[in-house]
Design an enzyme around this catalytic site. Sequence first.
Site, PDB file in Angstrom:
ATOM      1  N   HIS A 129      45.057  39.143 104.148  1.00  0.00           N
ATOM      2  CA  HIS A 129      45.047  40.071 105.614  1.00  0.00           C
ATOM      3  C   HIS A 129      43.776  40.598 105.586  1.00  0.00           C
ATOM      4  O   HIS A 129      43.044  40.765 104.684  1.00  0.00           O
ATOM      5  CB  HIS A 129      46.245  40.833 105.648  1.00  0.00           C
ATOM      6  N   ASP A 159      39.807  40.868 111.273  1.00  0.00           N
ATOM      7  CA  ASP A 159      40.263  40.015 112.263  1.00  0.00           C
ATOM      8  C   ASP A 159      39.535  39.471 113.582  1.00  0.00           C
ATOM      9  O   ASP A 159      39.087  38.481 113.673  1.00  0.00           O
ATOM     10  CB  ASP A 159      41.705  40.386 112.769  1.00  0.00           C
TER      11      ASP A 159
END
Length: 379
Positions: A129, A159
């Site tokens: 992540h 992200d």
Amino acid sequence: MGPLNGVRVVEIASLAPAPFGCMILADMGAEVIRIERAGGARGVGLTPPAGPLDRGRRSIAVDLKDPAGVAVVQKLIDSADVFVEGFRPGVAERLGIGPDALLRINPKLVYGRMTGWGQDGPLAARAGHDINYIAIAGALEPIGRAGERPHAPMNLLGDFGGGGLMLALGIVSALFERQQSGQGQVVDAAMVDGAALLTTFMHGMHASGMWDGERGTNALDGAAPFYDTYETSDGKFMAVGSVEPQFYALLLDKLGLTDAELPVQLDVATWPEVKNAISGVFREKTRAEWTEIFADSDACVTPVLSPWEAHEHPHHEARGAFIEVDGLIQPAPAPRFSRTASAHPVPMDAGGRDVAGTLAGWGLDEETVAALTSSKAVS
């Protein structure tokens, strides 16, 4: 409307970075079809329901494990400019929608791949992540107060900054190159690469001896009194970025510290002393009061606003930096274009999902649409 008007994008639904990249493309005028997973649920766990990241698209649901579902993708690729997927390496190939398969159908296709670790390397097959990607990119370690552990800056660096934004840039660059070569190519957008790229400035500072201290002890990471946040009397905060000497002088003037006999600005050893003096003054008034005091000043002092109140700031209101889509206030498309302005975004499937209409709008003939929509693999 928008500089990408006429560009067609097929997006395989995924989380965060790829949807953000495709949102940018849609904001700029691209026609985007989102292929959702058949039977997939939204709003489960940390997966949000449809919202701002999904704006500007039409969508269909497809079972990619069914040959009929893969056939839908292949039909769309016939007239697409861009294809975007966010699978782990090798998954798209196993589904029959990898680069080789789709570029055989459409050699001009720009194939965007959004992953955390990239398409190769020892970590390519591993889960991860944002926090993991920025950790090994060197972007996480410097963030935090001195003597404390690194603090994850939400999932903005991996992200969105290092992921979706770089994906969109890579796709637009490949589309530009295609005008010269007439050929498509694969864009390998890895969040770990993008996050590392975001630290380029820090590498230059370090090489110049201007970022040598441990976390939280450098000029731009919270140690300097002229580059930090300060609490106000109502428990809110002001952001101070008075780096240049002339701006620092304005800061002291507005705070009433001009005659306080403070040490010189760049005397690192005295930064804690100066910070204490500045902190004491900021605690004497509310955030609103300080905002008014610094409103017309070049001291580089601004209120720290939450995402939910930022749209109320007069500057954003004047520029229309926030808009309302389907009743939800959210950031407007950026950047801005003088001649090919972006249209006001609409929610995904504005008016409701219409699979047949979406496919027909893509240019598929009635017979093909009827054949595809009659399959249980499409909904």
